[in-house]
Design an enzyme around this catalytic site. Structure first.
Site, PDB file in Angstrom:
ATOM      1  N   ASN A  54       0.878  -1.177   0.000  1.00 54.21           N
ATOM      2  CA  ASN A  54       0.000   0.000   0.000  1.00 54.21           C
ATOM      3  C   ASN A  54       0.912   1.222   0.000  1.00 54.21           C
ATOM      4  O   ASN A  54       1.502   1.569   1.016  1.00 54.21           O
ATOM      5  CB  ASN A  54      -0.875  -0.029   1.268  1.00 54.21           C
ATOM      6  CG  ASN A  54      -1.694   1.246   1.417  1.00 54.21           C
ATOM      7  OD1 ASN A  54      -1.744   2.072   0.506  1.00 54.21           O
ATOM      8  ND2 ASN A  54      -2.340   1.402   2.563  1.00 54.21           N
ATOM      9  N   HIS A  94      -9.430   1.313   5.003  1.00 55.67           N
ATOM     10  CA  HIS A  94      -8.163   1.509   5.716  1.00 55.67           C
ATOM     11  C   HIS A  94      -8.406   2.499   6.866  1.00 55.67           C
ATOM     12  O   HIS A  94      -9.203   3.427   6.732  1.00 55.67           O
ATOM     13  CB  HIS A  94      -7.107   2.057   4.752  1.00 55.67           C
ATOM     14  CG  HIS A  94      -5.733   2.040   5.333  1.00 55.67           C
ATOM     15  ND1 HIS A  94      -5.301   2.983   6.242  1.00 55.67           N
ATOM     16  CD2 HIS A  94      -4.700   1.170   5.166  1.00 55.67           C
ATOM     17  CE1 HIS A  94      -4.061   2.690   6.603  1.00 55.67           C
ATOM     18  NE2 HIS A  94      -3.674   1.601   5.970  1.00 55.67           N
ATOM     19  N   GLU A 123      -5.209  -4.645  10.707  1.00 50.44           N
ATOM     20  CA  GLU A 123      -4.218  -3.584  10.883  1.00 50.44           C
ATOM     21  C   GLU A 123      -4.496  -2.842  12.185  1.00 50.44           C
ATOM     22  O   GLU A 123      -5.318  -1.922  12.213  1.00 50.44           O
ATOM     23  CB  GLU A 123      -4.304  -2.591   9.711  1.00 50.44           C
ATOM     24  CG  GLU A 123      -3.985  -3.190   8.366  1.00 50.44           C
ATOM     25  CD  GLU A 123      -3.356  -2.161   7.424  1.00 50.44           C
ATOM     26  OE1 GLU A 123      -2.418  -2.544   6.725  1.00 50.44           O
ATOM     27  OE2 GLU A 123      -3.780  -0.993   7.406  1.00 50.44           O
ATOM     28  N   SER A 172       3.663  -1.867  10.371  1.00 51.64           N
ATOM     29  CA  SER A 172       5.108  -1.930  10.596  1.00 51.64           C
ATOM     30  C   SER A 172       5.728  -3.288  10.291  1.00 51.64           C
ATOM     31  O   SER A 172       6.614  -3.755  11.013  1.00 51.64           O
ATOM     32  CB  SER A 172       5.444  -1.489  12.037  1.00 51.64           C
ATOM     33  OG  SER A 172       5.019  -0.162  12.245  1.00 51.64           O
TER      34      SER A 172
HETATM   35  P1  13P Z   1       3.218   0.565   7.654  1.00 50.18           P
HETATM   36  O1  13P Z   1       3.716  -0.736   7.087  1.00 50.18           O
HETATM   37  O2  13P Z   1       3.951   1.762   7.130  1.00 50.18           O
HETATM   38  O3  13P Z   1       3.113   0.534   9.150  1.00 50.18           O
HETATM   39  O4  13P Z   1       1.714   0.751   7.108  1.00 50.18           O
HETATM   40  C1  13P Z   1       0.819  -0.276   7.260  1.00 50.18           C
HETATM   41  C2  13P Z   1      -0.394   0.047   6.467  1.00 50.18           C
HETATM   42  O5  13P Z   1      -1.125   0.958   6.786  1.00 50.18           O
HETATM   43  C3  13P Z   1      -0.669  -0.766   5.270  1.00 50.18           C
HETATM   44  O6  13P Z   1      -1.943  -0.531   4.782  1.00 50.18           O
END
Ligand code: 13P
Length: 256
Positions: free
Chosen positions: A9, A96, A168, A213
């Site tokens: 993403n 999201h 997430e 992350s």
């Molecule tokens: P990061 O991998 O930068 O933490 O972002 C995760 C994310 O929001 C993927 O949709």
């Protein structure tokens, strides 16, 4: 056995020039097919066209980061699923947490978008996850149950094979704080249980990705958990080397 699914993403990163470079590094310079892993990239809308051309000869799939639920109309600034389908989008990320919190998207809106995407044969990646405050007050499972039920309200069992879920945790996104593999596994197993209530045994074939992350250093352990079927990768997907390492970690985890 479920394949792993790794999707980048890109968020609001990636001019046309940057998109060409990153996709060239992924699809042409590297371009390997890794056993047991499907890979997608979701650049910004303005880069989808060029990304599609660059990906043509590769096995990497294209995705978008959002869409509107109506097929067309007076919706200034919006993009319809038909437009994404025309550009060859295979996935669309929906719900999201950045869209939920910064752009006021409710579960009801997410549910309408999920239906629209499925009707256009685009696989939604439906994001759910709790905030830090919700986790601290022990509301994680209640939040996940509520988000899943409402965001998938428009779906039916025959849709199940075309729906992907991304867990997430909001506190792990872009913070460098990852859920521990056990913490994530417990949330994923709960999510699968909820999906089973709705879709029956079809839930066992559904992909549940972890996002927040994910880095080359933690990917293998996360993806080795029984209910973690890959990742939705933010920051690390903008670096070809890191993204490739994550894809390879998923491939190794899938062979365990
Ligand atoms: P990061 O991998 O930068 O933490 O972002 C995760 C994310 O929001 C993927 O949709």
């Amino acid at each position: 056995m479920r394949n792993k699914l790794i999707v980048g993403n890109w968020k609001m990163y990636g001019t046309v020039k940057e998109t060409r470079k990153l996709i060239f590094q992924l699809a042409v310079q590297w371009g390997k097919r890794c056993d047991g892993v499907e890979v997608g990239v979701c650049p910004p809308f303005t880069s989808l066209f060029v990304a599609r051309d660059e990906l043509k000869e590769s096995h990497l799939r294209l995705g978008a980061q959002n869409c509107h639920h109506e097929p067309k109309g007076a919706f200034t600034g919006e993009i319809s699923p038909e437009m994404l389908s025309e550009l060859g989008c295979y996935y669309v990320i929906l719900g999201h947490s950045e869209r939920r919190t910064l752009f006021g998207e409710s579960d009801e809106v997410v549910s309408q978008k999920v239906r629209a995407a499925l009707d256009w044969k685009i696989e939604p990646i439906v994001c759910v996850g709790e905030t830090a405050a919700q986790r601290e007050s022990d509301e994680t499972e209640a939040v996940l149950a509520r988000q899943l039920e409402a965001s998938l309200a428009s779906t039916m069992p025959e849709d199940a094979p075309h729906i992907n879920i991304a867990y997430e945790p909001v506190w792990a996104i872009g913070t460098g704080k990852t859920a521990t593999p056990l913490m994530a596994q417990s949330a994923h197993s709960f999510i699968r249980g909820q999906l089973r209530k709705k879709f029956g045994n079809l839930a066992d074939g559904m992909t549940i990705q972890y996002g927040g992350s994910v880095k080359p250093q933690n990917a293998f352990e996360l993806f080795s958990q029984p209910d973690i079927d890959g990742g939705l990768i933010g920051g690390a997907s903008l670096d070809a080397e890191a993204f490739i390492d994550i894809i390879e970690a998923a491939s190794s985890a899938s062979q365990r």
